[in-house]
Design a protein around this motif. Structure first.
Motif, PDB file in Angstrom:
ATOM      1  N   ASP A  62       0.827  -1.222   0.000  1.00 24.67           N
ATOM      2  CA  ASP A  62       0.000   0.000   0.000  1.00 24.67           C
ATOM      3  C   ASP A  62       0.855   1.264   0.000  1.00 24.67           C
ATOM      4  N   ASN A  63       1.920   1.272   0.812  1.00 23.31           N
ATOM      5  CA  ASN A  63       2.762   2.478   0.892  1.00 23.31           C
ATOM      6  C   ASN A  63       3.464   2.755  -0.435  1.00 23.31           C
ATOM      7  N   TYR A  64       3.840   1.694  -1.164  1.00 21.08           N
ATOM      8  CA  TYR A  64       4.505   1.893  -2.456  1.00 21.08           C
ATOM      9  C   TYR A  64       3.498   2.330  -3.519  1.00 21.08           C
ATOM     10  N   GLN A  65       2.284   1.795  -3.445  1.00 15.22           N
ATOM     11  CA  GLN A  65       1.255   2.251  -4.388  1.00 15.22           C
ATOM     12  C   GLN A  65       0.933   3.725  -4.175  1.00 15.22           C
ATOM     13  N   ALA A  66       0.972   4.153  -2.897  1.00 14.03           N
ATOM     14  CA  ALA A  66       0.705   5.561  -2.603  1.00 14.03           C
ATOM     15  C   ALA A  66       1.781   6.460  -3.193  1.00 14.03           C
ATOM     16  N   LEU A  67       3.035   5.951  -3.271  1.00 13.81           N
ATOM     17  CA  LEU A  67       4.113   6.755  -3.868  1.00 13.81           C
ATOM     18  C   LEU A  67       3.794   7.108  -5.320  1.00 13.81           C
ATOM     19  N   LEU A  68       3.068   6.210  -5.998  1.00 13.37           N
ATOM     20  CA  LEU A  68       2.780   6.429  -7.414  1.00 13.37           C
ATOM     21  C   LEU A  68       1.473   7.185  -7.641  1.00 13.37           C
ATOM     22  N   THR A  69       0.565   7.096  -6.679  1.00  9.08           N
ATOM     23  CA  THR A  69      -0.779   7.665  -6.912  1.00  9.08           C
ATOM     24  C   THR A  69      -1.061   8.930  -6.104  1.00  9.08           C
ATOM     25  N   HIS A 262       9.825  14.511   7.791  1.00  9.51           N
ATOM     26  CA  HIS A 262       8.529  15.097   8.145  1.00  9.51           C
ATOM     27  C   HIS A 262       7.520  14.008   8.503  1.00  9.51           C
ATOM     28  N   ARG A 263       7.449  12.967   7.705  1.00  8.55           N
ATOM     29  CA  ARG A 263       6.464  11.915   7.950  1.00  8.55           C
ATOM     30  C   ARG A 263       6.861  11.026   9.127  1.00  8.55           C
ATOM     31  N   ALA A 264       8.133  10.744   9.287  1.00  8.05           N
ATOM     32  CA  ALA A 264       8.551   9.826  10.349  1.00  8.05           C
ATOM     33  C   ALA A 264       8.482  10.474  11.731  1.00  8.05           C
ATOM     34  N   PHE A 265       8.840  11.763  11.842  1.00  8.66           N
ATOM     35  CA  PHE A 265       8.994  12.376  13.164  1.00  8.66           C
ATOM     36  C   PHE A 265       7.970  13.474  13.473  1.00  8.66           C
ATOM     37  N   GLU A 266       7.231  13.941  12.479  1.00 11.52           N
ATOM     38  CA  GLU A 266       6.261  15.008  12.735  1.00 11.52           C
ATOM     39  C   GLU A 266       4.813  14.543  12.572  1.00 11.52           C
ATOM     40  N   THR A 267       4.552  13.701  11.579  1.00 12.96           N
ATOM     41  CA  THR A 267       3.176  13.223  11.378  1.00 12.96           C
ATOM     42  C   THR A 267       3.029  11.752  11.746  1.00 12.96           C
ATOM     43  N   ASN A 268       4.102  11.112  12.223  1.00 14.00           N
ATOM     44  CA  ASN A 268       4.062   9.718  12.699  1.00 14.00           C
ATOM     45  C   ASN A 268       3.541   8.740  11.650  1.00 14.00           C
ATOM     46  N   GLU A 269       3.956   8.919  10.409  1.00 15.58           N
ATOM     47  CA  GLU A 269       3.636   7.969   9.340  1.00 15.58           C
ATOM     48  C   GLU A 269       4.922   7.220   8.982  1.00 15.58           C
ATOM     49  N   VAL A 270       5.310   6.312   9.874  1.00 14.84           N
ATOM     50  CA  VAL A 270       6.622   5.672   9.733  1.00 14.84           C
ATOM     51  C   VAL A 270       6.675   4.775   8.496  1.00 14.84           C
ATOM     52  N   GLY A 271       5.608   4.019   8.250  1.00 16.20           N
ATOM     53  CA  GLY A 271       5.594   3.138   7.085  1.00 16.20           C
ATOM     54  C   GLY A 271       5.717   3.913   5.785  1.00 16.20           C
ATOM     55  N   SER A 272       4.975   5.009   5.673  1.00 16.55           N
ATOM     56  CA  SER A 272       5.049   5.834   4.468  1.00 16.55           C
ATOM     57  C   SER A 272       6.432   6.455   4.315  1.00 16.55           C
ATOM     58  N   ALA A 273       7.008   6.916   5.438  1.00 18.35           N
ATOM     59  CA  ALA A 273       8.358   7.499   5.384  1.00 18.35           C
ATOM     60  C   ALA A 273       9.377   6.455   4.951  1.00 18.35           C
ATOM     61  N   ALA A 274       9.240   5.216   5.455  1.00 18.87           N
ATOM     62  CA  ALA A 274      10.183   4.159   5.072  1.00 18.87           C
ATOM     63  C   ALA A 274      10.057   3.836   3.587  1.00 18.87           C
ATOM     64  N   ALA A 275       8.818   3.779   3.077  1.00 15.85           N
ATOM     65  CA  ALA A 275       8.631   3.517   1.644  1.00 15.85           C
ATOM     66  C   ALA A 275       9.261   4.620   0.804  1.00 15.85           C
ATOM     67  N   MET A 276       9.121   5.862   1.268  1.00 17.76           N
ATOM     68  CA  MET A 276       9.731   6.971   0.528  1.00 17.76           C
ATOM     69  C   MET A 276      11.258   6.871   0.574  1.00 17.76           C
ATOM     70  N   GLY A 277      11.808   6.452   1.711  1.00 16.16           N
ATOM     71  CA  GLY A 277      13.255   6.272   1.806  1.00 16.16           C
ATOM     72  C   GLY A 277      13.750   5.181   0.876  1.00 16.16           C
ATOM     73  N   VAL A 278      13.011   4.085   0.790  1.00 10.80           N
ATOM     74  CA  VAL A 278      13.392   3.011  -0.133  1.00 10.80           C
ATOM     75  C   VAL A 278      13.299   3.495  -1.578  1.00 10.80           C
ATOM     76  N   GLY A 279      12.241   4.237  -1.885  1.00  9.68           N
ATOM     77  CA  GLY A 279      12.109   4.785  -3.230  1.00  9.68           C
ATOM     78  C   GLY A 279      13.258   5.720  -3.585  1.00  9.68           C
ATOM     79  N   LEU A 280      13.670   6.546  -2.627  1.00 16.24           N
ATOM     80  CA  LEU A 280      14.798   7.452  -2.870  1.00 16.24           C
ATOM     81  C   LEU A 280      16.085   6.663  -3.091  1.00 16.24           C
ATOM     82  N   THR A 281      16.280   5.600  -2.316  1.00 20.14           N
ATOM     83  CA  THR A 281      17.477   4.768  -2.487  1.00 20.14           C
ATOM     84  C   THR A 281      17.517   4.151  -3.884  1.00 20.14           C
ATOM     85  N   VAL A 282      16.381   3.628  -4.326  1.00 22.62           N
ATOM     86  CA  VAL A 282      16.313   3.017  -5.659  1.00 22.62           C
ATOM     87  C   VAL A 282      16.577   4.067  -6.742  1.00 22.62           C
ATOM     88  N   LEU A 283      16.015   5.263  -6.572  1.00 24.63           N
ATOM     89  CA  LEU A 283      16.211   6.331  -7.562  1.00 24.63           C
ATOM     90  C   LEU A 283      17.684   6.723  -7.654  1.00 24.63           C
TER      91      LEU A 283
END
Length: 300
Positions: A62-69, A262-283
């Motif tokens: 779900d978190n990776y699908q959100a990165l695209l949509t 912002h997502r990991a420490f301010e809005t407490n969306e750790v899963g979404s922040a981790a998916a974004m970090g993985v996406g950045l690593t791949v990019l």
């Protein structure tokens, strides 16, 4: 089987190949503990819905699908790609131009110029951010200069303007990265044989043709290094955004590295922040490998 057994019999204990693995083992262990294990843990967190406090629930992809949509997640990646023009393309082009000019004409005090060009690289990014925030502020040096020459209508809050905030941050990145490129290209130009330039001049080549026929092909390796370093610097840009704009106005300058924080420490969306970090690593991996393949070529 017999061939393999014979090969192992011929290899005496302590041969260089076996000893080499022992030398690499400590570094490999550190690499695994401090890089591969955190990376694996981040991938695992990206598959969860977790606020950092309560029990996590399975999210799957779900978190990776959100990165695209989700536009609020896709936007930071688009901003980061736009910033690569300022962080990578412009510094490399300016670096090639300045290095070629400085090497072609005898300039006194070359060491001084190298130090001046490289100075932004040794400054802490906090210092760079605070200084440029002062320069680009509503009452900063840039607006004061525009008003002094009668161009007050162009004055604005450069870092608070929806249209100009991202280019303003990119301009700071260009200022920081150009010095690194100039120093790299100056070192590369010094190892180009003078005979190549003399032969080009005997064939009637002018400065522009010399650059494209001799200088640019000889600097392929340095160009690949410069592009790799500047692309990585542009994509992992966090401190400059945090200090100058905080991702604003709105989300106009938000980039993946800042959005992870912002997502990991301010809005407490750790899963979404981790998916974004993985996406950045791949990019980063895809872009740096592509640059190495395109600029250096397949045979290097």
């Amino acid at each position: 089987m017999r061939h393999a057994a014979g090969r192992y019999r011929r290899r005496a204990p302590g041969q260089p190949r076996a000893v080499g693995y022992l030398y690499v083992l400590p570094a490999l262990a550190l690499y695994g503990v401090f890089l591969l294990f955190p990376l694996g843990q981040t991938v695992w967190l990206s598959l969860l819905h977790w606020d950092g406090l309560t029990v996590a629930t399975w999210a799957g992809t779900d978190n990776y699908q959100a990165l695209l949509t989700d536009p609020s997640l896709r936007g930071p990646f688009l901003h980061a790609l736009a910033l690569l023009f300022f962080y990578a393309a412009l510094p490399v082009a300016l670096g090639l131009l300045l290095a070629s000019a400085l090497s072609r004409f005898r300039v006194r005090g070359m060491t001084f110029f190298r130090t001046v060009f490289f100075l932004p690289q040794v400054l802490a990014m906090v210092v760079v951010g605070v200084t440029w925030r002062s320069i680009l502020g509503p009452d900063g040096l840039l607006n004061d200069s525009l008003r002094a020459v009668g161009l007050g209508s162009l004055a604005r809050s450069w870092l608070g303007d929806y249209t100009w905030a991202l280019p303003a941050v990119g301009t700071i990145g260009t200022w920081v990265e150009t010095g690194l490129c100039v120093v790299l290209f100056l070192a590369g130009i010094q190892r180009i044989p003078r005979e190549l330039y003399e032969a080009a001049r005997m064939d009637g080549a002018g400065p522009l043709r010399e650059f494209f026929a001799v200088t640019l092909p000889a600097l392929r390796a340095e160009t690949a290094v410069a592009l790799t370093l500047t692309i990585v610097a542009g994509l992992r840009n966090f401190d400059l955004i945090y200090i100058t704009t905080g991702g604003g106005p709105g989300n106009a300058t938000s980039v993946p590295a800042y959005e992870v924080y912002h997502r990991a420490f301010e809005t407490n969306e750790v899963g979404s922040a981790a998916a974004m970090g993985v996406g950045l690593t791949v990019l980063i991996f895809v872009l740096t490998v592509s640059v190495a393949r395109l600029v250096e070529g397949r045979n290097r």
